[in-house]
Design a protein around this motif. Structure first.
Motif, PDB file in Angstrom:
ATOM      1  N   ARG A  28       0.873  -1.177   0.000  1.00  0.00           N
ATOM      2  CA  ARG A  28       0.000   0.000   0.000  1.00  0.00           C
ATOM      3  C   ARG A  28       0.912   1.229   0.000  1.00  0.00           C
ATOM      4  N   TYR A  29       0.360   2.369  -0.422  1.00  0.00           N
ATOM      5  CA  TYR A  29       1.140   3.601  -0.574  1.00  0.00           C
ATOM      6  C   TYR A  29       0.536   4.747   0.227  1.00  0.00           C
ATOM      7  N   PHE A  30       1.403   5.676   0.641  1.00  0.00           N
ATOM      8  CA  PHE A  30       0.954   6.870   1.352  1.00  0.00           C
ATOM      9  C   PHE A  30       1.812   8.049   0.924  1.00  0.00           C
ATOM     10  N   ILE A  31       1.355   9.244   1.262  1.00  0.00           N
ATOM     11  CA  ILE A  31       2.074  10.474   0.953  1.00  0.00           C
ATOM     12  C   ILE A  31       2.763  10.945   2.238  1.00  0.00           C
ATOM     13  N   PHE A  69      -3.196   3.728   0.111  1.00  0.00           N
ATOM     14  CA  PHE A  69      -3.820   3.523  -1.189  1.00  0.00           C
ATOM     15  C   PHE A  69      -3.274   2.259  -1.836  1.00  0.00           C
ATOM     16  N   ASP A  87       0.276   3.867  -6.130  1.00  0.00           N
ATOM     17  CA  ASP A  87       0.909   5.170  -5.935  1.00  0.00           C
ATOM     18  C   ASP A  87       0.209   6.239  -6.776  1.00  0.00           C
ATOM     19  N   ALA A 110      -2.876   7.569  -4.971  1.00  0.00           N
ATOM     20  CA  ALA A 110      -2.508   8.460  -3.863  1.00  0.00           C
ATOM     21  C   ALA A 110      -2.170   9.859  -4.379  1.00  0.00           C
ATOM     22  N   TRP A 111      -1.350   9.933  -5.426  1.00  0.00           N
ATOM     23  CA  TRP A 111      -0.974  11.243  -5.975  1.00  0.00           C
ATOM     24  C   TRP A 111      -2.163  11.937  -6.631  1.00  0.00           C
ATOM     25  N   TYR A 155      -4.304  13.389  -3.842  1.00  0.00           N
ATOM     26  CA  TYR A 155      -3.593  14.493  -3.191  1.00  0.00           C
ATOM     27  C   TYR A 155      -3.518  15.724  -4.097  1.00  0.00           C
ATOM     28  N   LEU A 209      -7.309  13.001   1.166  1.00  0.00           N
ATOM     29  CA  LEU A 209      -6.714  11.670   1.323  1.00  0.00           C
ATOM     30  C   LEU A 209      -7.531  10.835   2.305  1.00  0.00           C
TER      31      LEU A 209
END
Length: 170
Positions: free
Chosen positions: A16-19, A32, A35, A38-39, A42, A50
């Motif tokens: 999973r991905y985060f900022i 998310f 990636d 997520a972007w 954001y 988010l």
């Protein structure tokens, strides 16, 4: 403000991905599946979008490897700014901060119950680990800190009060 990509991974959750905000050292907790998503969220709205895009519903806590990229994408080992370090996550949230100013969460056995704990100031050596469900009270002498690595890719059987505290809706 400088934003980078972060990822969490384990066999139970996948990737999973985060900022992450490199300027403040703060990681936005929503996770998310990609990636790009997520972007997109954001960039299209703001940081509050988010959390709205990924509702905090999971109540299952696990240990995952947490890694930060130097930029907005992971494309190789040379792109890794920090990590992997181990932290606690749910399917939809990064629970352990990866800030250099915060120790994050640990695991602590107290009287045969596995708790989520944090380091608290006080005691003879200047600090101690206490279950988050006890409001910072020092546990019994039988308490034993557990290496997060022991539970990477394994289910956790945690104190339900600790889980409730870390998975309360934002």
């Amino acid at each position: 403000m400088s934003r980078t990509l972060g990822k969490v991974a384990n066999q139970l959750l996948g990737v999973r991905y985060f900022i992450h905000c490199s300027t403040t050292g703060y990681s936005f907790s929503p996770l998310f599946n990609s990636d790009g998503e997520a972007w997109r969220v954001y960039n299209d709205d703001d940081a509050k979008a988010l959390a709205r895009a990924v509702p905090a519903t999971s109540k299952v806590v696990s240990v995952a490897a947490v890694t930060l990229a130097y930029g907005k994408k992971f494309s190789g080992a040379d792109d890794v700014m920090r990590g992997p370090v181990l932290g606690l996550v749910t399917e939809d949230r990064l629970l352990s901060p990866i800030s250099e100013n915060d120790d994050g969460y640990s695991l602590l056995f107290v009287d045969d119950v596995l708790h989520i704990s944090q380091t608290m100031p006080g005691g003879y050596d200047g600090e101690y680990d206490a279950p988050i469900c006890t409001g910072g009270r020092k546990p019994s002498e039988s308490a034993r800190l557990v290496d997060l690595g022991e539970y990477l890719d394994r289910p956790l059987s945690l104190c339900p009060h600790c889980v409730a505290k870390v998975t309360a809706n934002e």
